[in-house]
Design a protein around this motif. Structure first.
Motif, PDB file in Angstrom:
ATOM      1  N   GLU A   1      -9.170  15.276  -2.331  1.00 62.46           N
ATOM      2  CA  GLU A   1      -9.731  15.629  -3.636  1.00 62.46           C
ATOM      3  C   GLU A   1      -8.637  15.713  -4.699  1.00 62.46           C
ATOM      4  OE1 GLU A   1     -13.744  18.201  -2.566  1.00 62.46           O
ATOM      5  OE2 GLU A   1     -11.807  19.239  -2.524  1.00 62.46           O
TER       6      GLU A   1
ATOM      7  N   GLN B   1     -20.484   8.398  -4.103  1.00 61.27           N
ATOM      8  CA  GLN B   1     -19.890   7.096  -4.378  1.00 61.27           C
ATOM      9  C   GLN B   1     -18.763   6.783  -3.407  1.00 61.27           C
ATOM     10  OE1 GLN B   1     -20.778   4.662  -6.765  1.00 61.27           O
ATOM     11  NE2 GLN B   1     -19.352   3.500  -5.499  1.00 61.27           N
ATOM     12  N   LEU B   2     -17.911   7.794  -3.150  1.00 63.06           N
ATOM     13  CA  LEU B   2     -16.794   7.577  -2.240  1.00 63.06           C
ATOM     14  C   LEU B   2     -17.292   7.324  -0.822  1.00 63.06           C
ATOM     15  CD1 LEU B   2     -13.748   7.453  -1.801  1.00 63.06           C
ATOM     16  CD2 LEU B   2     -13.793   9.919  -1.344  1.00 63.06           C
TER      17      LEU B   2
ATOM     18  N   THR C   1     -10.883  14.813  -8.272  1.00 66.57           N
ATOM     19  CA  THR C   1     -12.304  15.143  -8.397  1.00 66.57           C
ATOM     20  C   THR C   1     -12.757  15.924  -7.179  1.00 66.57           C
ATOM     21  OG1 THR C   1     -14.520  14.234  -8.775  1.00 66.57           O
ATOM     22  CG2 THR C   1     -13.101  13.021  -7.260  1.00 66.57           C
TER      23      THR C   1
ATOM     24  N   THR D   1     -21.044  15.752  -3.953  1.00 66.84           N
ATOM     25  CA  THR D   1     -21.133  15.600  -5.397  1.00 66.84           C
ATOM     26  C   THR D   1     -21.455  14.129  -5.693  1.00 66.84           C
ATOM     27  OG1 THR D   1     -18.795  15.052  -5.637  1.00 66.84           O
ATOM     28  CG2 THR D   1     -19.386  17.400  -5.686  1.00 66.84           C
TER      29      THR D   1
ATOM     30  N   ASP E   1     -19.566  12.028  -7.201  1.00 61.59           N
ATOM     31  CA  ASP E   1     -18.359  11.289  -6.830  1.00 61.59           C
ATOM     32  C   ASP E   1     -18.233  11.180  -5.316  1.00 61.59           C
ATOM     33  OD1 ASP E   1     -17.624  10.773  -9.416  1.00 61.59           O
ATOM     34  OD2 ASP E   1     -16.191  12.433  -9.557  1.00 61.59           O
TER      35      ASP E   1
ATOM     36  N   LEU F   1     -15.374  16.433  -4.179  1.00 64.48           N
ATOM     37  CA  LEU F   1     -16.221  15.558  -3.368  1.00 64.48           C
ATOM     38  C   LEU F   1     -17.395  16.305  -2.749  1.00 64.48           C
ATOM     39  CD1 LEU F   1     -13.345  13.626  -1.579  1.00 64.48           C
ATOM     40  CD2 LEU F   1     -14.677  12.867  -3.562  1.00 64.48           C
TER      41      LEU F   1
END
Length: 306
Positions: free
Chosen positions: A40, A63-64, A45, A58, A60, A47
């Motif tokens: 992170e 997406q990850l 950001t 989250t 993000d 996660l």
């Protein structure tokens, strides 16, 4: 950002449970949490959102998760490609095995394999099932001999070999040492040494289920991880242990091994052993080893041969 951090993140993202993820990765929860924090920080950001009741991704993090799956699959494919090329040049077969198969099945199997393929090199790695499966999945091993889990991922193929007989390790000065065989009822109120369930679930569950099926309570005197340690604890008269028959090859003057008779109506048939490999991997030497295995069924067709 490191690949190992991404692998840790992906397991947490799939389980949404740090404890379960740490167990699957065979890590301490604190170490897993540190890898996630470092990831992170490197990405700048958050996660996960975490509360006392649940863990959630989250935006993000979501997406990850999708990107990490693609990236890790590509990284594994690249690594497997180069390992595959190197193995073909060296005619190398990499086998992973649990201690039971290493002691019983592998010596005669390797002898027969070397006679049929004298130019092949075989590398052996002895470890627990929980560690061998990820190594097979990542392409670091070609074939493994393990205690098969109840559910095996679709990417793996397996060939069941046998249920291994079980015996009771007892101190040589114990009255049971003079017996020809034992029943599970004989072990009522006896102090029992059992393995760690996280690393040896089949052995642990077999002991617990045998007692449960007989309506008995297990009196655990000690928990240990390695079979050699368990046998040494029996030698020190700290308790008795239900172990696979191969353990009787560990020679200690203060320990006797007595067969355990299991009720014919019981579903507890002993400890399973299977050969497992990747379905998608083309490995001529692995297939040659399986061919030798199947042409010498005497290696595993009789109970207690492993």
């Amino acid at each position: 950002m490191e690949l190992h951090q991404l692998r840790c993140f992906l397991v947490v993202a799939e389980t949404l449970h740090f404890g379960q993820a740490a167990q699957r990765l065979d890590m301490l929860p604190s170490a897993l949490g540190r890898h996630i924090r470092l990831l992170e920080e490197s990405l700048g950001t958050r996660l996960f959102t975490r509360s006392t009741r649940k863990v959630a991704l989250t935006p993000d993090g979501t997406q990850l998760r999708d990107d990490a799956r693609k990236l890790l699959a590509q990284a594994d494919a690249i690594a497997m490609q180069f390992r595959h090329r190197a193995r073909h040049r060296a005619a190398l077969l990499r086998i992973g095995t649990i201690d039971s198969a290493a002691t019983g099945l592998l010596p005669p199997l390797l002898h027969a394999f070397r006679k049929a393929h004298p130019d092949a090199e075989v590398q052996l790695m002895e470890d627990k099932t929980v560690h061998l499966l990820p190594k097979l999945k990542s392409g670091r091993l070609d074939l493994i001999f393990i205690r098969p889990p109840a559910r095996l991922d679709e990417e793996f193929a397996q060939q069941f070999l046998l249920y291994e007989d079980i015996v009771v390790a007892v101190p040589s000065r114990h009255p049971f040492a003079l017996r020809q065989s034992l029943m599970i009822e004989d072990l009522a109120n006896q102090p029992m040494i059992v393995p760690e369930r996280r690393s040896r679930p089949h052995s642990y569950d077999l002991t617990m289920n045998l007692f449960h099926d007989a309506g008995l309570t297990v009196h655990i005197s000690q928990v240990a991880d390695e079979k050699q340690t368990i046998i040494n604890l029996v030698s020190a008269e700290l308790g008795l242990a239900i172990v696979p028959q191969w353990s009787s090859r560990i020679s200690l003057p203060d320990v006797s091994f007595v067969p355990l008779n299991v009720d014919a109506r019981s579903t507890r048939q002993g400890l399973p052993l299977a050969a497992v490999w990747l379905r998608s991997a083309s490995e001529p030497l692995r297939d040659a080893m399986l061919e030798v295995l199947n042409s010498h069924r005497e290696f595993y067709s009789r109970p207690g041969t492993v």
